[in-house]
Scaffold this active site. Structure first.
Site: not given
Ligand code: F6P
Length: 548
Positions: A209, A215, A269-270, A355, A386, A514
């Protein structure tokens, strides 16, 4: 002010719930069953193809009525309409929360900043469906003219967990496209994926987003570099697409605007799997199944928005969580899907729930003086039986659990399915009933054990029981039912957030780590490190010895 900023502790129903707890704390679930022969009928809900049995809980009708009063007193009715109408209920980020707008059964006007967002949603969805159809049919070609066979989703958090969970859950509906996910910043994750793919037949879907996530950008850059070691720059347009709210940053990365699907600001995002963020799902199962997923969620939205609270699945389940979390002092909740397809559901729900509701400050900005976000964990049954069920049955902690199962298997095999379902039912029964000393004595005597042997082993074999659970029994794992199930949990999160008077739709708590990681990263190459705590300082020094 949008939401009702109450302190739950000061509500009349909260106080009454405290006395109800005091009065009934010694009672057993089995006592409630003995007192009321209609308990199952009263404490179960049937909606569409969902049957939810919440009778195996430590509560009676009075508790339930008080919990329902708590929902009313917390202003839940008004909050639900604010949520669906697109009011900016994510106040700390000044955003509406409108994943529900993406799955409307009857598209209606929803205004955000003076604009009706519904027509654009339909337009973007069509764009996504056309794109997915092109790739699935083979019309979209790789740079050497070959069809795409492999999709790599690059994203993390909501841009990974939702798509990965749903793609796995709906594997039965998967077409020929093989979809894999790269999320972790660890180089080994991306390198292992790269080993499996053919650059000529792979499509990379970068989902972010913000398009600033460390990452995702690291993985996207590594993959781009690897790709360009096999293909010319002009091939990027055949193999890289992006989903983002930040057009400029994607273009800067090297993806042309015609290969970018927008993701709106009002989608968290979630909660983004319903949007273009679910592109990998749409590619894996095709637009028709994706649409069914949306429709299923849309139906649950309607149920949540319109059903009376006492027949409202998300509301009832949310209230049960509140009951254990805030009155019984329970900290965790297990999610046990009796379906291997849903093996990723617990980790998906960890982000969605933790979150969202892992907040220690209320909507007035004051530290809360009550418990909020419950800890979510779990794994698929029967595997989980198990692994950690010993603790659930005989450990010292009470762990309310959601058991989720499907009445009809996807691959017809009654033998396996009967065994699965018998375990599914048996576990909630065992958790509730336990096994008493008397029954054990009888059993062991019948097995020919001596009195001494029996008395010596007895304490270890007793199950106290009285451990609560909900059973969510759904007809079959279809895209629509999965959509409804996910939406059910989303709304449950919302209800809990409203009662706890916290903001469920921001996530400031992930920022500090971060920021510090960036500070630390800079120090790996600097000679002088002097601004960290002694422990971190030492860890940096230690790591430097191993850096090549
Ligand atoms: O972990 C924090 C967060 O902002 C989440 O809410 C989100 O899903 C994720 O990082 C990834 O964010 P982006 O879609 O901006 O890369």
């Amino acid at each position: 002010m949008i939401l009702n900023k109450h302190n739950p502790l000061s509500l009349k129903s909260w106080k009454l719930l405290e006395s109800n707890f005091g009065k009934n704390a010694q009672k057993k679930i089995t006592d409630y069953f003995s007192e009321d022969s209609d308990r199952v009928k009263k404490l179960s809900l049937q909606w569409e193809s969902f049957y939810v049995d919440y009778s195996k809980n430590l509560l009676d009708q009075e508790t339930l009525d008080l919990l329902l009063a708590l929902a009313e007193e917390s202003g839940l009715n008004q909050a639900i309409s604010d949520y669906f109408e697109g009011k900016k209920i994510n106040e700390t980020e000044k955003r509406a929360v409108l994943h529900t707008a993406l799955r409307q059964l009857n598209p209606r006007t929803i205004m955000v900043d003076g604009q009706n967002i519904t027509p654009k949603i339909e337009e973007v969805k069509k764009q996504m469906y056309d794109f997915a159809d092109g790739v699935i049919s083979g019309k979209w070609k790789g740079y050497t003219g070959k069809e795409i066979t492999h999709i790599v989703n690059i994203g993390i958090g909501g841009s990974d967990l939702g798509p990965a969970m749903v793609t796995e859950a709906l594997k039965f509906y998967n077409n020929h496209l093989q979809v894999t996910f790269v999320s972790n910043v660890e180089g080994d994750h991306v390198e292992e994926e790269i080993k499996k793919i053919d650059p000529e037949k792979t499509l990379f879907v970068i989902v972010s987003k913000t398009f600033t996530t460390q990452e995702t950008l690291s993985n996207a850059n590594t993959i781009k570099k690897w790709f360009l070691s096999h293909a010319p720059v002009s091939a990027i347009s055949n193999h890289f697409v992006a989903v983002s709210n930040s057009l400029e940053k994607v273009i800067e990365f090297g993806i042309a605007s015609e290969n970018i699907l927008p993701m709106n600001e009002w989608i968290g995002g979630r909660f983004s799997l319903w949007s273009t963020g679910g592109l990998s799902i749409c590619l894996a199962i095709g637009p028709k199944n994706f649409e069914d997923l949306l429709q299923g969620a849309g139906k649950m939205d309607e149920h949540f928005r319109t059903a009376d609270f006492k027949e409202n699945m998300p509301v009832i389940l949310a209230l049960i969580t509140i009951w254990y979390n805030n009155f019984w002092g329970v900290e965790t909740e297990a999610i046990i899907p009796y379906s291997q397809y849903l093996k990723n559901l617990p980790s998906y729900l960890q982000q969605a729930i933790m979150e969202s509701n892992g907040k220690g400050v209320d909507q007035n900005g004051n530290p809360v003086d009550y418990q909020t976000g419950n800890i979510i964990w779990g794994a698929s049954g029967t595997n989980a039986q198990h692994a950690f069920f010993q603790l659930m049955h005989q450990g010292t902690k009470m762990i309310p659990a959601d058991f989720i199962g499907f009445a009809k298997p996807l691959n017809q095999d009654n033998d396996h399915h009967d065994k699965l379902i018998s375990n599914f039912f048996a576990q909630t029964q065992a958790l509730m009933q336990g096994k008493s000393a008397e029954i054990l004595r009888e059993e062991l005597t019948l097995q020919g054990k001596s009195h001494e042997e029996i008395e010596a082993i007895l304490p270890f074999k007793i199950f106290e029981g009285n451990r609560p659970s909900n059973t969510l029994f759904i007809e079959q794992l279809t895209p629509a039912n999965l959509g409804s199930l996910i939406a059910l949990y989303e709304h449950r999160i919302f209800v809990q957030g409203i009662i706890w008077n916290i903001y469920s739709y921001d996530q400031w708590g992930v920022e500090l780590g971060k920021q510090l990681a960036n500070n630390i990263l800079k120090d790996f190459d600097s000679k002088k490190i002097d601004h960290h705590d002694p422990s971190t300082h030492q860890l940096i020094e230690h790591y430097k010895k191993f850096r090549s």
